[in-house]
Design a protein around this motif. Structure first.
Motif: not given
Length: 234
Positions: A149-151, A181-183, A188-189, A195-199
């Motif tokens: 998250a911080a990165l 599944a963990r990824l 999603q987090s 919101p634009g980080a969908d890859v």
């Protein structure tokens, strides 16, 4: 081997990969258009990249800068999207920024700063994916899940780079479906905050189906397309 024979080999590999993707998409209730196939051409020559482009492949991946920079230069006329998918030293940031459109292996703040600095100087915008060490061991490349998250925030706040999403390799000895599944949960987090980080870059020749079932958007496929690896010869 003649160019025609090699083209036929690659065409057959591509057809087989596409069939596996179609089958996995059907099983997962997904559309083929949701997925980007990245042909990882490490150890293979620029002539193979040209054949891939002739066959409709638009995205190419490399994991070593020395090899990638040569091939990107030799294939500059093809209009391909170049993905750097290997571990990246900060002292290679300038070179990689010169040709890569997407860097999949961003795993530490110092690398974010280096890529941002070089992208500003080059007048380019680079898409960056946060690489996640799903086994929690950053020594093999990737940030620990608790540091993602911080990165991601650091990438999103840096100049001339764009946060695209996340990337991971299934750990050795673990069922790929469980790892991916963990990824998915980590992705999603990240996406809730950005919101634009969908890859979601996940899945290689041996675990494409599991990756597709768990939401992958980008597949990094080499061996299934091009055959067993050989030493790169310029």
């Amino acid at each position: 081997m003649t160019e025609r024979t090699r083209r036929d080999e690659i065409a057959a590999g591509l057809a087989e990969v596409e069939a596996k993707i179609a089958e996995a998409c059907q099983a997962a209730g997904r559309r083929r258009e949701e997925l980007t196939l990245i042909a990882v051409s490490k150890t293979y020559p620029a002539s193979d990249v040209r054949l891939l482009a002739e066959l409709g492949v638009t995205d190419v991946g490399e994991n070593r800068d020395q090899e990638a920079s040569v091939k990107a230069r030799e294939c500059a006329d093809l209009g391909l999207t170049w993905h750097f998918v290997g571990q990246l030293q900060t002292n290679k940031a300038r070179s990689v920024v010169g040709y890569a459109d997407v860097v999949h292996s961003v795993d530490r703040p110092r690398l974010v700063s280096a890529l941002s600095h070089e992208a500003v100087k080059a007048g380019r915008e680079i898409t960056c994916l946060v690489q996640v060490a799903l086994d929690g061991d950053p020594a093999r490349g990737g940030a620990r899940p608790e540091d993602v998250a911080a990165l991601a925030d650091a990438v999103a706040g840096a100049e001339a780079v764009r946060l695209g999403g996340v990337m991971a390799v299934a750990p050795l000895g673990e069922e790929p479906a469980r790892a991916f599944a963990r990824l998915w949960e980590i992705a999603q987090s990240v996406r809730r905050a950005h919101p634009g980080a969908d890859v979601i870059s996940a899945g290689m020749s041996g675990d494409m189906s599991e990756a597709i079932a768990n939401g992958a958007t980008h597949l990094r496929v080499g061996t299934a397309l091009l055959g067993r690896r050989k030493p790169f010869v310029r």
